[in-house]
Design an enzyme around this catalytic site. Structure first.
Site, PDB file in Angstrom:
ATOM      1  N   HIS A   1      33.744  48.542  45.317  1.00 25.79           N
ATOM      2  CA  HIS A   1      32.823  47.399  45.352  1.00 25.79           C
ATOM      3  C   HIS A   1      31.372  47.866  45.190  1.00 25.79           C
ATOM      4  CE1 HIS A   1      35.917  44.827  47.702  1.00 25.79           C
ATOM      5  NE2 HIS A   1      35.934  44.532  46.429  1.00 25.79           N
TER       6      HIS A   1
ATOM      7  N   ARG B   1      35.166  35.881  36.712  1.00 26.43           N
ATOM      8  CA  ARG B   1      35.987  35.928  37.929  1.00 26.43           C
ATOM      9  C   ARG B   1      35.761  34.623  38.700  1.00 26.43           C
ATOM     10  NH1 ARG B   1      33.283  41.044  37.770  1.00 26.43           N
ATOM     11  NH2 ARG B   1      34.715  42.797  37.428  1.00 26.43           N
TER      12      ARG B   1
ATOM     13  N   ARG C   1      39.179  34.153  33.921  1.00 22.25           N
ATOM     14  CA  ARG C   1      40.386  34.611  34.605  1.00 22.25           C
ATOM     15  C   ARG C   1      40.707  33.625  35.719  1.00 22.25           C
ATOM     16  NH1 ARG C   1      40.087  40.170  37.723  1.00 22.25           N
ATOM     17  NH2 ARG C   1      38.978  38.880  39.237  1.00 22.25           N
TER      18      ARG C   1
ATOM     19  N   GLU D   1      47.196  44.797  33.339  1.00 17.71           N
ATOM     20  CA  GLU D   1      46.788  45.546  34.527  1.00 17.71           C
ATOM     21  C   GLU D   1      47.950  46.328  35.122  1.00 17.71           C
ATOM     22  OE1 GLU D   1      43.792  42.779  36.872  1.00 17.71           O
ATOM     23  OE2 GLU D   1      45.484  41.623  36.091  1.00 17.71           O
TER      24      GLU D   1
ATOM     25  N   ASN E   1      40.557  48.867  35.686  1.00 21.54           N
ATOM     26  CA  ASN E   1      40.488  49.258  37.100  1.00 21.54           C
ATOM     27  C   ASN E   1      41.878  49.218  37.731  1.00 21.54           C
ATOM     28  OD1 ASN E   1      37.809  49.056  36.408  1.00 21.54           O
ATOM     29  ND2 ASN E   1      37.385  47.295  37.693  1.00 21.54           N
ATOM     30  N   ASP E   2      42.526  48.062  37.637  1.00 14.55           N
ATOM     31  CA  ASP E   2      43.863  47.940  38.222  1.00 14.55           C
ATOM     32  C   ASP E   2      44.910  48.693  37.411  1.00 14.55           C
ATOM     33  OD1 ASP E   2      43.903  46.565  40.705  1.00 14.55           O
ATOM     34  OD2 ASP E   2      43.363  44.713  39.700  1.00 14.55           O
TER      35      ASP E   2
ATOM     36  N   ARG F   1      41.673  52.259  44.166  1.00 10.03           N
ATOM     37  CA  ARG F   1      40.331  52.307  43.597  1.00 10.03           C
ATOM     38  C   ARG F   1      39.238  52.455  44.633  1.00 10.03           C
ATOM     39  NH1 ARG F   1      39.835  46.227  41.220  1.00 10.03           N
ATOM     40  NH2 ARG F   1      37.633  46.734  41.024  1.00 10.03           N
TER      41      ARG F   1
ATOM     42  N   CYS G   1      38.052  44.541  29.763  1.00 10.61           N
ATOM     43  CA  CYS G   1      37.102  43.921  30.689  1.00 10.61           C
ATOM     44  C   CYS G   1      36.982  44.709  31.980  1.00 10.61           C
ATOM     45  CB  CYS G   1      37.500  42.475  30.990  1.00 10.61           C
ATOM     46  SG  CYS G   1      39.048  42.303  31.885  1.00 10.61           S
TER      47      CYS G   1
END
Length: 556
Positions: A186, A288, A325, A415, A438-439, A449, A486
């Site tokens: 984050h 998001r 999303r 993902e 990321n995922d 992460r 993304c």
């Protein structure tokens, strides 16, 4: 004497200044007994402190806006968790003071999270921050957090809680360095949004002496301790050169030989739109929508509230592309009205699209709201589902979009490795793919992460991850459809060239990264990007992949 430390660079730029350490954590309250007649008063003190901290986190979120708001609202809900408060009340009832009860209750919950798998273990830093804030309020001592200084400095911490990162003042905090964290934590994401140079996962960061001059290179991950005047000048010159290149680079994303690569922005809500427009984003590649649902974990927002928020973003990009999303609830974004409370490993359970298919009314309301928000606007609306595993998932989502009367392209996020491996099958049901790197890295390498100890496996330069990107892009090309990225991988200018060479058709990132990526793409031809991609995939480690791509693109 000058020494060099190496961490993970997560936010571009160079910062040179004196070290200031984050305020220390709250001391452990003494374990003393209270008379039974004081229990009710102590329970009231605990509730007041919890409510005050939750309100403060919400207020910080409102000030910060965007992605920061969603993160801080999640922390506020953590503070007021009913089970935690019930445990606090029980401990006070048997003689604990309010502050000791809070400390012990959070410690017990912390132990549960730490042992519940790496995904939930990554929430421990957020939990510790909430505990420290509540205990500090009860003890009447200053809150832990950013040091009070009227001179610019480089902030050093073991980790940075979202509440601190969200409201950093870039005019005072030149950059920051943390011992924990990873490239997709984050704090890293928020640092990029703020445009503050940052290095995370730096061993020994806490041992840097207060007042020591350091030079932080957020692009390479290097931290130079007591740099020489020559090194300072070298870094400053390089930073000035990059700044000039950024100022000269405008317009749409394109390679040196004219191959178009649309550069889009990742946004967390209307508050992020201004920065995206200013950076020259050609649209939104990841909107998001969780921020709307975190306002109240007990129920979904109304259709009217959703329409209003979505329309604000859509109106900002007339003729542009906006990729939304749908709600990605579960795992680190639990919602009381949706998320199962007893999952042994939420990261591998009912999350994302799986949650929405279990609650079709929530998905239907969101899709209907998006349809209404887009009415009469010239925007190119696209809607995608998170955590798509296979063709069956993709079909269920596409069917739901059609049933809601949505006039938009329907897409699937990649993902999960299965989605990359079977991308062509998924594309029989949807019109585009969007890679959430990321995922995808997290699930490919079983590496959370948020956990600094496994940050090397979260490095988007890992050749195995590049292989999955290539598989997805090849499938999209074969089907005549688009495949964007993304995830935060797109924010690395060098990696953006490699992704382009792998066949990715658009790149979406935090707004602050767009100028860097635009300027770097403009220096290289598509053929150079393709050779760099091939060299990176032929490597055996993330470090070798980066070096191989760099060698190709620099003409070595």
């Amino acid at each position: 004497m000058e020494t060099t430390l190496r961490g993970v660079g997560v936010s571009h730029g160079v910062a040179i200044g004196e070290v200031r350490h984050m305020g220390t954590a709250v001391l452990e309250p003494p374990a003393k007994q209270i008379p039974a007649e004081d229990a009710e008063r102590e329970q009231g003190r605990a509730r007041q402190a919890v409510d005050a901290v939750a309100a403060d986190l919400m207020a910080r979120g409102n000030l910060a806006g965007g992605e920061a708001q969603a993160v801080l609202e999640a922390q506020a809900m953590m503070a007021q968790d009913p089970e935690l408060m019930a445990d606090v009340d029980r401990r006070i009832a048997v003689g604990s003071t309010a502050e000791r009860a809070v400390y012990d209750a959070f410690a017990a919950y912390r132990e549960l999270l730490a042992g519940a798998g790496e995904y939930l273990a990554g929430r421990v830093a957020d939990l510790d921050d909430v505990r420290n804030r509540i205990v500090a309020r009860l003890l009447g001592v200053p809150m832990p957090g950013v040091p009070d200084s009227d001179q610019p400095y480089v902030l050093v911490a073991r980790d940075l809680a979202p509440a601190d990162t969200a409201l950093l003042d870039p005019s005072l905090v030149l950059g920051f360095v943390t011992e924990e964290g990873g490239p997709t934590s984050h704090s890293a994401i928020l640092a990029r949004a703020l445009g503050v140079p940052a290095v995370v996962a730096l061993p020994g960061a806490g041992e840097l002496a207060e007042g020591t001059v350091v030079a932080v290179d957020g692009s390479t991950g290097d931290v130079f301790v007591s740099p020489s005047e020559e090194k300072k000048a070298q870094l400053s010159a390089a930073a000035a050169e990059r700044k000039a290149a950024l100022a000269a680079s405008t317009g749409p994303g394109v390679t040196a030989d004219g191959h178009k690569v649309p550069l889009l922005a990742n946004v967390g809500g209307p508050a992020d739109v201004a920065a995206a427009v200013e950076a020259g984003a050609e649209g939104v590649g990841l909107f998001r929508t969780e921020f709307l649902f975190l306002d109240d974990s007990k129920k979904a927002p109304s259709e009217e509230k959703q329409v209003e928020a979505y329309r604000q973003v859509l109106e900002a990009f007339p003729e542009g592309r906006v990729v939304v999303r749908v709600l990605d609830a579960g795992a680190d974004k639990p919602l009381d009205f949706l998320t199962p409370a007893d999952e042994p490993n939420p990261a591998l359970g009912v999350r994302g699209l799986r949650t929405l298919l279990d609650h079709p009314e929530v998905l239907r309301t969101q899709l209907t709201a998006l349809a209404k928000a887009a009415e009469g606007l010239p925007v190119h609306l696209e809607v995608m589902a998170p955590m798509v595993a296979d063709r069956r998932d993709a079909k269920a989502f596409a069917d739901a979009c059609r049933e809601a009367g949505l006039q938009a392209k329907f897409g699937a996020m990649v993902e999960i490795p299965s989605a990359a491996l079977r991308a062509r099958s998924i594309l029989r049901e949807v019109e585009f793919l969007s890679l959430g790197t990321n995922d995808l890295a997290q699930y490919t390498f079983a590496a959370d992460r948020q956990v600094g100890a496994v940050s090397r496996l979260q490095d988007p330069w890992q050749p195995a991850l590049l292989d999955l990107v290539a598989l997805s892009a090849e499938a999209a090309r074969a089907e005549g459809k688009s495949c964007g990225v993304c995830g935060e991988a797109a924010s690395d200018p060098l990696l953006a060239c490699v992704l382009t060479g792998l066949g990715v058709t658009s790149l979406s990132m935090g707004s602050a990264s767009i100028p860097y990526v635009r300027a770097t793409l403009a220096k290289h031809t598509l053929a150079q990007c393709e050779r760099a991609a091939a060299a990176a995939r032929a490597a055996d480690s993330a470090e070798e992949a980066r070096a191989a791509a760099q060698a190709v693109l620099s003409g070595e």
